[in-house]
Design an enzyme around this catalytic site. Structure first.
Site, PDB file in Angstrom:
ATOM      1  N   HIS A 171      37.852 -26.235  -2.912  1.00  0.00           N
ATOM      2  CA  HIS A 171      36.832 -25.537  -2.537  1.00  0.00           C
ATOM      3  C   HIS A 171      36.912 -24.040  -3.038  1.00  0.00           C
ATOM      4  O   HIS A 171      37.675 -23.423  -2.337  1.00  0.00           O
ATOM      5  CB  HIS A 171      36.393 -25.694  -1.055  1.00  0.00           C
ATOM      6  CG  HIS A 171      36.334 -27.064  -0.768  1.00  0.00           C
ATOM      7  ND1 HIS A 171      36.555 -27.467   0.477  1.00  0.00           N
ATOM      8  CD2 HIS A 171      35.386 -27.953  -1.115  1.00  0.00           C
ATOM      9  CE1 HIS A 171      36.235 -28.847   0.410  1.00  0.00           C
ATOM     10  NE2 HIS A 171      35.382 -29.191  -0.514  1.00  0.00           N
TER      11      HIS A 171
ATOM     12  N   PHE B 226      41.820 -22.897   0.113  1.00  0.00           N
ATOM     13  CA  PHE B 226      42.948 -23.584   0.287  1.00  0.00           C
ATOM     14  C   PHE B 226      42.938 -25.181   0.702  1.00  0.00           C
ATOM     15  O   PHE B 226      43.319 -25.814   1.523  1.00  0.00           O
ATOM     16  CB  PHE B 226      43.640 -22.816   1.646  1.00  0.00           C
ATOM     17  CG  PHE B 226      43.513 -21.407   1.736  1.00  0.00           C
ATOM     18  CD1 PHE B 226      44.189 -20.605   0.688  1.00  0.00           C
ATOM     19  CD2 PHE B 226      42.979 -20.719   2.853  1.00  0.00           C
ATOM     20  CE1 PHE B 226      44.147 -19.202   0.764  1.00  0.00           C
ATOM     21  CE2 PHE B 226      42.773 -19.446   2.650  1.00  0.00           C
ATOM     22  CZ  PHE B 226      43.472 -18.766   1.871  1.00  0.00           C
ATOM     23  N   HIS B 227      41.919 -25.756  -0.020  1.00  0.00           N
ATOM     24  CA  HIS B 227      41.711 -27.126  -0.070  1.00  0.00           C
ATOM     25  C   HIS B 227      42.173 -27.883  -1.265  1.00  0.00           C
ATOM     26  O   HIS B 227      41.308 -28.824  -1.680  1.00  0.00           O
ATOM     27  CB  HIS B 227      40.184 -27.488   0.360  1.00  0.00           C
ATOM     28  CG  HIS B 227      39.775 -26.888   1.621  1.00  0.00           C
ATOM     29  ND1 HIS B 227      38.567 -26.577   1.966  1.00  0.00           N
ATOM     30  CD2 HIS B 227      40.768 -26.377   2.681  1.00  0.00           C
ATOM     31  CE1 HIS B 227      38.469 -25.948   3.327  1.00  0.00           C
ATOM     32  NE2 HIS B 227      39.829 -25.825   3.720  1.00  0.00           N
ATOM     33  N   PRO B 228      43.190 -27.516  -1.988  1.00  0.00           N
ATOM     34  CA  PRO B 228      43.420 -28.400  -3.292  1.00  0.00           C
ATOM     35  C   PRO B 228      43.711 -29.884  -2.795  1.00  0.00           C
ATOM     36  O   PRO B 228      44.305 -30.187  -1.800  1.00  0.00           O
ATOM     37  CB  PRO B 228      44.732 -27.747  -3.794  1.00  0.00           C
ATOM     38  CG  PRO B 228      45.311 -27.197  -2.785  1.00  0.00           C
ATOM     39  CD  PRO B 228      44.146 -26.786  -1.564  1.00  0.00           C
TER      40      PRO B 228
END
Length: 542
Positions: A296, A470-472
């Site tokens: 994101h 921070f949503h890999p």
């Protein structure tokens, strides 16, 4: 070389790994090893909810990754902090608890992943929860689980923003983790009694006394040990010495969306065309390893506030900081008990789409940047991210050295719909803050600034200033096509004795913050292991 043996080895003590280690070690006859590259979670700032601003860039407990230059983001290298400590990212994240949409998981099931619809997964979300919020539906929530869920105290500025969202046509929604996600309301957070509730505190702390569970920190796993198509253990480096850990049953990779594909590639599991030039022998060809990366991308709008009701005002002086520290120490309340965003909004940028495609994080402060000093003026921040990006990136090692950082290329804003949605998201932020409810508070728009008005100007601002939220995910995706890495029992396709359980298995990233879904994945993985050790092994997709 030291050699030790266990039944199960879990690599990575993050959001999913802590769960798997807890659940598997509940059987006293089962020997479980949990390996973590980072230290124990003794840094006191980990346990202060607002301490994320000190920990996420701390090299002692964060991997400190950054991307390759991203063409769609002005060729910038974007920092990618990831937790390197017990609890992983759950120890350094912003504490927001958002499961995602029913539609996300039903889509996974539509892709052929049996057992991964929302109705299939709801029991695992509930199993994890100790939800302290009154009036929550028992259909969707539960009490008594390991993971504490709470909520920030109401605040006039936050209340005004929720009302403004409603005035802009976005419904109020007290429980975006309930029957539907769409709407505006206070974030639910992974905190209990004013303290962070990480996966380590929730799942490892109650289990650490078990004699059959060993938690090994400071251990960098160098490679998986294989015999033919079976994984039989791992090789790790601890204080400069090599240790070989063998397992009788399975290795579970829970190292995250970066380190899980990295470790597979280092072990010769991946695309031969990628591994061969690095001098790594291909032990099993899986071209999807490290592909399908999704994240994101977010951009922030900063506004001055006309009233001194922001955190900038509360902690902007030495006296204010001392008062804030004492308040938290004595009562576990106040600014230090807050998450990274107090209000969440899930909304649609276009009426024709079926479910929210953007998320706002409303923060009752403003700063020069992440981890940087607060502004000297009263200010607040609203960030927007696109929930279902269509751009795809890669994680790829460029060295056989396990200590070398892999190349991260997220390809942000590569797809046109991603660009259009981010521009629409900025415009919706402006629409919400321009509603009557915000009039008593709204001052000057600091960024992007009122002079940035055209679609081209807004997009340029998004390119120049945006970053990861921070949503890999999705780099070892679950599925049945030729690029799938794991099957719907999380077993690495074509291998025996190896599963992956973390954000990397998501076929598509969930529509929201990823920590809740990672904890669910840990619960689901443990259940799959415990419920059956004899299910037939899948064939590699052709």
């Amino acid at each position: 070389m030291t050699v030790e043996s266990y039944d199960f080895i879990v690599v990575g003590a993050g959001s999913a790994g802590c769960v798997v280690a807890n659940r598997l070690s509940a059987d006293s006859a089962t020997r479980v090893l949990l390996i973590e590259a980072g230290p124990r979670d003794r840094n006191p700032w980990i346990h202060v909810p607002a301490g994320y601003y000190r920990t996420m860039f701390d090299p002692r407990i964060s991997w400190g990754y950054e991307t390759a230059p991203v063409p769609g983001a002005a060729n910038r290298r974007i920092p990618w902090p990831r937790g390197k400590v017990l609890g992983g990212c759950s120890s350094i994240n912003g504490l927001v608890y958002a499961r995602g949409q029913r539609e996300d998981f039903d889509h996974w099931r539509q892709l052929g992943n049996v057992g991964w619809s929302f109705d299939d997964l709801l029991p695992f979300f509930r199993m994890a929860e100790d939800n302290a919020l009154p009036g929550m539906s028992e259909t969707y929530h539960a009490k008594g689980g390991p993971l504490g869920i709470s909520q920030a105290e109401p605040n006039p500025l936050c209340d005004a923003f929720i009302e403004a969202a409603e005035q802009a046509g976005i419904p109020r929604n007290r429980d975006y983790n309930g029957a539907q996600q769409e709407g505006a309301g206070y974030f639910q957070t992974t905190a209990r009694n004013g303290l962070r509730c990480s996966a380590a505190t929730a799942y490892l702390r109650p289990a650490r006394h078990r004699s059959n569970l060993r938690i090994q920190t400071g251990a960098l796993v160098r490679r998986l040990l294989t015999e033919g198509r079976r994984v039989v253990g791992v090789e790790a480096e601890i204080d400069g010495r090599t240790v070989e850990y063998r397992c009788a049953r399975e290795v579970v990779l829970s190292a995250g969306a970066i380190n899980s594909p990295q470790l597979l590639q280092l072990s010769g599991i991946g695309d031969p065309a990628h591994l061969g030039p690095l001098g790594i022998e291909t032990r099993h060809a899986l071209p999807g390893v490290g592909q399908n990366l999704q994240d994101h991308y977010t951009a922030r709008c900063v506004f001055a506030c006309k009233q001194p009701v922001t955190l900038n005002d509360e902690v902007g002086t030495v006296i204010g900081r001392v008062r804030t520290g004492l308040q938290w120490l004595l009562t576990r309340r106040g600014p230090l008990s807050l998450s990274a965003g107090q209000v969440g909004v899930f909304a649609r940028t276009r009426p024709e789409i079926a479910s929210p495609d953007i998320q706002f994080h409303f923060l009752r402060y403003s700063a020069e940047g992440r981890g940087k000093s607060l502004h000297r003026f009263s200010g607040f921040t609203v960030s927007v991210c696109q929930l279902r990006p269509e751009s795809r990136g890669t994680i790829a090692i460029d060295s056989p050295d396990p200590a070398a950082k892999p190349v991260i290329q997220p390809n942000y804003l590569d797809a046109m719909i991603d660009r259009e949605t981010m521009v629409a998201g900025i415009r919706l932020i402006r629409d919400v803050v321009g509603q009557p409810a915000m009039a008593p508070f709204l001052g000057q728009e600091i960024t992007p600034g009122t002079d940035v008005e055209s679609d081209e100007g807004v997009l340029d601002y998004v390119r120049q200033s945006g970053s990861t939220i921070f949503h890999p995910s999705s780099t070892c995706k679950m599925g049945h096509d030729a690029m799938a890495v794991v099957d719907d029992r999380l077993r690495v396709r074509g291998m025996e004795g190896l599963r992956v359980a973390d954000a990397s298995i998501m076929p598509t990233v969930v529509s929201g913050n990823t920590n809740a879904a990672c904890i669910m994945i840990g619960e689901k993985c443990a259940d799959l292991i415990l419920s059956s050790q004899s299910a037939p092994q899948p064939e590699l997709a052709q």
